[in-house]
Design a protein around this motif. Structure first.
Motif, PDB file in Angstrom:
ATOM      1  N   ASP A 267       4.605  -7.249  -8.943  1.00 10.27           N
ATOM      2  CA  ASP A 267       4.935  -8.238  -7.916  1.00 10.27           C
ATOM      3  C   ASP A 267       5.803  -7.651  -6.810  1.00 10.27           C
ATOM      4  O   ASP A 267       6.465  -8.393  -6.090  1.00 10.27           O
ATOM      5  CB  ASP A 267       5.664  -9.428  -8.559  1.00 10.27           C
ATOM      6  CG  ASP A 267       4.789 -10.183  -9.540  1.00 10.27           C
ATOM      7  OD1 ASP A 267       3.567  -9.948  -9.522  1.00 10.27           O
ATOM      8  OD2 ASP A 267       5.317 -10.979 -10.324  1.00 10.27           O
ATOM      9  N   PHE A 268       5.780  -6.346  -6.656  1.00  8.92           N
ATOM     10  CA  PHE A 268       6.641  -5.666  -5.679  1.00  8.92           C
ATOM     11  C   PHE A 268       6.420  -6.257  -4.288  1.00  8.92           C
ATOM     12  O   PHE A 268       5.297  -6.379  -3.805  1.00  8.92           O
ATOM     13  CB  PHE A 268       6.311  -4.172  -5.663  1.00  8.92           C
ATOM     14  CG  PHE A 268       7.262  -3.337  -4.851  1.00  8.92           C
ATOM     15  CD1 PHE A 268       8.387  -2.796  -5.430  1.00  8.92           C
ATOM     16  CD2 PHE A 268       7.027  -3.097  -3.510  1.00  8.92           C
ATOM     17  CE1 PHE A 268       9.270  -2.027  -4.689  1.00  8.92           C
ATOM     18  CE2 PHE A 268       7.892  -2.339  -2.763  1.00  8.92           C
ATOM     19  CZ  PHE A 268       9.026  -1.798  -3.350  1.00  8.92           C
ATOM     20  N   GLY A 269       7.517  -6.650  -3.644  1.00  9.02           N
ATOM     21  CA  GLY A 269       7.431  -7.240  -2.313  1.00  9.02           C
ATOM     22  C   GLY A 269       7.040  -8.699  -2.304  1.00  9.02           C
ATOM     23  O   GLY A 269       6.913  -9.295  -1.226  1.00  9.02           O
TER      24      GLY A 269
ATOM     25  N   ARG B  37       0.829  -1.216   0.000  1.00 10.95           N
ATOM     26  CA  ARG B  37       0.000   0.000   0.000  1.00 10.95           C
ATOM     27  C   ARG B  37       0.856   1.256   0.000  1.00 10.95           C
ATOM     28  O   ARG B  37       0.397   2.334   0.361  1.00 10.95           O
ATOM     29  CB  ARG B  37      -0.934  -0.010   1.213  1.00 10.95           C
ATOM     30  CG  ARG B  37      -1.944  -1.165   1.182  1.00 10.95           C
ATOM     31  CD  ARG B  37      -2.871  -1.103   2.379  1.00 10.95           C
ATOM     32  NE  ARG B  37      -3.933  -2.091   2.271  1.00 10.95           N
ATOM     33  CZ  ARG B  37      -3.837  -3.340   2.688  1.00 10.95           C
ATOM     34  NH1 ARG B  37      -2.697  -3.756   3.224  1.00 10.95           N
ATOM     35  NH2 ARG B  37      -4.852  -4.175   2.570  1.00 10.95           N
ATOM     36  N   LEU B  38       2.113   1.125  -0.390  1.00  8.95           N
ATOM     37  CA  LEU B  38       3.004   2.283  -0.441  1.00  8.95           C
ATOM     38  C   LEU B  38       2.559   3.240  -1.544  1.00  8.95           C
ATOM     39  O   LEU B  38       2.329   2.831  -2.680  1.00  8.95           O
ATOM     40  CB  LEU B  38       4.441   1.827  -0.692  1.00  8.95           C
ATOM     41  CG  LEU B  38       5.080   0.958   0.404  1.00  8.95           C
ATOM     42  CD1 LEU B  38       6.417   0.418  -0.060  1.00  8.95           C
ATOM     43  CD2 LEU B  38       5.249   1.758   1.688  1.00  8.95           C
ATOM     44  N   HIS B  39       2.428   4.503  -1.195  1.00  5.73           N
ATOM     45  CA  HIS B  39       1.979   5.500  -2.173  1.00  5.73           C
ATOM     46  C   HIS B  39       2.955   5.602  -3.341  1.00  5.73           C
ATOM     47  O   HIS B  39       2.542   5.792  -4.492  1.00  5.73           O
ATOM     48  CB  HIS B  39       1.832   6.853  -1.477  1.00  5.73           C
ATOM     49  CG  HIS B  39       1.423   7.963  -2.402  1.00  5.73           C
ATOM     50  ND1 HIS B  39       0.155   8.053  -2.952  1.00  5.73           N
ATOM     51  CD2 HIS B  39       2.133   9.022  -2.899  1.00  5.73           C
ATOM     52  CE1 HIS B  39       0.104   9.116  -3.728  1.00  5.73           C
ATOM     53  NE2 HIS B  39       1.273   9.716  -3.721  1.00  5.73           N
ATOM     54  N   SER B  40       4.246   5.472  -3.056  1.00  2.00           N
ATOM     55  CA  SER B  40       5.247   5.596  -4.118  1.00  2.00           C
ATOM     56  C   SER B  40       5.094   4.493  -5.158  1.00  2.00           C
ATOM     57  O   SER B  40       5.211   4.739  -6.364  1.00  2.00           O
ATOM     58  CB  SER B  40       6.650   5.541  -3.512  1.00  2.00           C
ATOM     59  OG  SER B  40       6.822   4.368  -2.732  1.00  2.00           O
ATOM     60  N   VAL B  41       4.811   3.266  -4.712  1.00  2.00           N
ATOM     61  CA  VAL B  41       4.634   2.149  -5.648  1.00  2.00           C
ATOM     62  C   VAL B  41       3.368   2.353  -6.470  1.00  2.00           C
ATOM     63  O   VAL B  41       3.353   2.127  -7.688  1.00  2.00           O
ATOM     64  CB  VAL B  41       4.597   0.809  -4.890  1.00  2.00           C
ATOM     65  CG1 VAL B  41       4.337  -0.348  -5.852  1.00  2.00           C
ATOM     66  CG2 VAL B  41       5.906   0.578  -4.150  1.00  2.00           C
ATOM     67  N   LYS B  42       2.292   2.776  -5.812  1.00  2.00           N
ATOM     68  CA  LYS B  42       1.051   3.037  -6.544  1.00  2.00           C
ATOM     69  C   LYS B  42       1.260   4.135  -7.595  1.00  2.00           C
ATOM     70  O   LYS B  42       0.709   4.071  -8.691  1.00  2.00           O
ATOM     71  CB  LYS B  42      -0.056   3.440  -5.570  1.00  2.00           C
ATOM     72  CG  LYS B  42      -0.494   2.324  -4.629  1.00  2.00           C
ATOM     73  CD  LYS B  42      -1.610   2.798  -3.710  1.00  2.00           C
ATOM     74  CE  LYS B  42      -2.071   1.670  -2.793  1.00  2.00           C
ATOM     75  NZ  LYS B  42      -3.144   2.108  -1.864  1.00  2.00           N
TER      76      LYS B  42
END
Length: 725
Positions: A531-533, A464-469
């Motif tokens: 597939d981050f993380g 749920r990281l804003h940067s990844v979104k």
């Protein structure tokens, strides 16, 4: 003086104050009830939850003037009518943990509350143990009198067991929303679509739907009707006659309880498209990844521009499903989405393959007016298949590379070929530069790897990281639809040049030359984002020294200089400092002793060249922006993508290439060339069987790839040229 005071007031921030409750409720209602069809869906689900076996729907002016749903379920207790339309009043759950085992349609207690804030709502209900029915009228979530001077309390009336919900003047207090609707006919079609979907799925329940004031019903299904009969009633005979059953077995590891449904075979190829009728845990939802996967699968069976019909019901373990992600519950999220979709597509493909042994075609005899009675070759004419309209339809057909002379390969398809560890020249490029990926001929240290995959039980981590979104959103904003369609529907033709990393693909009747280094770089970057993380792991046995690998990256095997020693120490310290983050998000495991235990696995079946590992680690320490979160994740993922890009292989001397007459010439090649020949054979096989199928399934082609794809020929154009010659 007054002007100074006014300017000071302008500089003050506006005061924050709570919204009025009526405004809050109306905003929430606008999120849940978007159209009359949304209101109907909520009421239908309440009726099904009530154990009804008969549901009748009446609609006036597309549901904007009147929307009435009558069922014969267990009804509502008279004592509960007072809070029936208050927000978050429900009989379905009592604690947050109950969401992990939710097995009903509604559970939040917002549907009727939302409707009462934007319409006049009347509920007439009778439970099994009640002597009469009770009628209550609601507005803004509260009981109100039915007429002036009367009491707001529920009043006794005559009625049968069950519940009737009457919604009148929908959106009467939201004029902007009311003006947005196009026509009552369009809204009624949406309502009929919702009723049809639930009528197909809900066996044992009879449905009727009609317009107010009309004698005949637009939809009638009986409680005893089978699923195929229901599909025939809703979607027509043409679809029902071509249906085949599909089922998916249980898989406890994925949390898949099972799946079943009906799909049309290859004989049905209508031009009209239907949205897939999809239910997950008996909830009507949309799933774009599954929709795209099915469309891509059917493209191998149907003519271009044709569409299929699909009805699927998936059952997923409640603890692996999140139904509370969308205000209207139109979307759900579940674990192991890609694997479950693949299981479903495999079953659909198996069923289509079994029934596709023959096709049915409609024919028409052509009768000539001048000689109807006389035999003529035109009587039963058949359409000629012109060569310039014939395209490749089977990816298993012969490829361009099979026409080249290749030495026999000793490696099997299940193992990775020998990789060569060597010094790679440094390049500051952020893209898949050939200088970073090339494999020199005079390599002197050899390492081999064997693919052995092991599945472990590990819950998927929700990022749920804003940067990844934001990074994912950047990819979607840069999407080029035309190029994405080409890759999603292409047929792989063959490798043209493994040194320049060029491949040929075909889409429709056009042939394209593709820079597969640039395309696979973008694909691996997108896989890293999605597939981050949750990357897989490539274990290194034994572990490799980080410092030794960096030394290989910066030296020629000669005496190390003080400047190079300082650079190695700086990069080592940087990676050791960030090693916990690299392990958590990217599966790059660096021990406290400075050894590399594992590297990320992005694509099963494809192993990146171990020869690129030293430069990959060097570039991580040299090119990554560690100071800012978004830039850090972006640059790490891009370095991983560069590491995974298929390396550029050198042009081997003619003595090592086999002449098709004697196989001895390949064995006469120098020993340091044999691993390269083996890697070349293995890499070409992986590009064809692993990388390009994944590009077809997962790549969202961005605008930056426009320069990496060149149209080199189209069949109609070639035939026009040949005709002039």
């Amino acid at each position: 003086m007054d002007s100074d005071i006014d300017s000071e007031k302008l500089k003050l921030p506006p005061k924050i104050k709570p919204l009025d409750v009526s405004v809050i409720n109306r905003i929430a209602a606008g999120e849940i009830i978007v159209t009359p069809a949304n209101a109907l869906k909520e009421m239908l689900e309440n009726s099904i939850d009530a154990g009804s076996n008969s549901i009748d729907i009446v609609v006036k002016d597309g549901g904007l003037k009147l929307l009435q749903v009558t069922d014969n379920g267990h009804g509502i207790n008279r004592d509960d009518l007072g809070i029936l339309c208050e927000r978050f009043t429900t009989s379905k759950i009592s604690s947050f943990e109950d969401l992990n085992a939710i097995a009903t349609y509604g559970f939040r207690g917002e549907a009727l509350a939302s409707i009462s804030h934007i319409a006049h709502l009347t509920v007439t209900t009778r439970s099994k143990d009640s002597d009469c029915a009770w009628r209550a009228t609601y507005l803004d979530g509260k009981l109100v009198p039915a007429r002036g001077g009367a009491s707001a309390d529920p009043r006794p009336v005559a009625g049968r067991n069950g519940t009737q919900i009457l919604v009148e003047d929908l959106f009467f207090n939201v004029p902007s929303r009311l003006r947005a609707f196009r026509s009552p006919a369009d809204e009624y079609n949406r309502i009929a679509d919702v009723v049809g979907r639930y009528a197909i799925h809900s066996e044992g329940i009879a449905f009727t739907c009609k317009k107010h004031g009309e004698a005949h019903h637009s939809l009638i299904t009986t409680a005893q009707a089978s699923t195929i009969d229901r599909i025939r009633t809703v979607y027509g005979v043409a679809i029902a006659n071509e249906l085949v059953k599909v089922s998916v077995a249980e898989d406890k590891r994925l949390g898949l309880v099972g799946a079943s449904g009906y799909i049309t075979n290859a004989n049905y190829n209508a031009k009209k498209s239907y949205q897939p009728v999809l239910f997950i845990n008996h909830r009507a939802v949309t799933c774009d990844p599954l929709k795209r996967a099915l469309a891509q699968l059917y493209s191998a069976f149907l003519p271009k521009g044709s569409h299929s019909f699909t009805y699927l019901s998936l059952l997923i373990a409640p603890d692996k499903l999140d139904v509370n992600v969308h205000p209207t519950k139109r979307e759900v999220r579940f674990l192991n989405e890609d694997e479950i979709i693949q299981r479903v597509c495999d079953s659909v493909q198996h069923v289509l393959g079994e029934v596709d042994t023959s096709r049915a075609f409609k024919t028409q005899s052509v009768l000539m007016a001048k000689s109807i009675d006389s035999p003529s070759p035109l009587n039963n004419a058949q359409k000629r298949a012109y060569e310039y309209n014939m395209v490749r339809t089977d990816a298993k057909e012969r490829k361009i590379t099979t026409m080249f002379k290749q030495p026999p390969s000793k490696s099997s398809s299940g193992s990775a070929a020998a990789a060569v560890l060597h010094r790679l020249p440094h390049s500051p490029s952020d893209g898949p530069d050939p200088k970073v990926d090339e494999v020199p001929i005079n390599a002197d240290v050899e390492m081999t790897a064997q693919d052995q995959y092991e599945t472990v039980e590990r819950a998927r981590v929700h990022i749920r990281l804003h940067s990844v979104k934001q990074l994912r959103e950047d990819v979607r904003n840069d999407l080029h639809k035309g190029l994405t369609d080409i890759f999603a529907n292409h047929t792989f033709v063959g490798i043209v040049d493994e040194n320049k990393r060029l491949a040929a693909i075909q889409c429709d009747v056009k042939l394209y030359l593709v820079d597969y280094a640039a395309v696979s770089y973008e694909m691996f970057y997108q896989i890293g984002l999605s597939d981050f993380g949750n990357f897989g792991v490539i274990q290194l046995a034994p572990a490799l020294s980080l410092r030794s690998l960096l030394k290989v990256a910066v030296t020629d095997g000669e005496q190390i200089s003080a400047e190079q020693e300082s650079e190695i120490c700086r990069i080592t310290d940087q990676l050791m400092t960030m090693r916990m983050m690299l392990l958590e998000y990217f599966s790059l495991d660096i021990t406290a002793d400075g050894d590399i235990k594992s590297i990320p696995l992005l694509l099963k079946g494809y192993t990146p060249s171990v020869a690129k590992l030293p430069m990959f680690l060097y570039r991580l320490g040299h090119n990554v922006d560690w100071a800012h979160e978004k830039e850090c994740f972006d640059t790490v993922l891009r370095e991983i993508a560069i590491f995974y890009v298929p390396e550029s292989l050198p042009i081997l001397p003619p003595a090592s290439l086999g002449d098709g007459v004697s196989s001895q010439r390949a064995s006469e090649a120098p020993e340091n060339l044999q691993p390269l020949e083996q890697r070349k054979s293995e890499l070409i096989d992986r590009i064809e069987k692993c990388i390009f199928p994944t590009i077809r399934r997962r790549l969202l082609a961005t605008k930056k790839l426009l320069g990496s794809v060149i149209e080199v020929a189209d069949l109609p154009g070639l035939y026009k040229i040949f005709e002039r010659c």
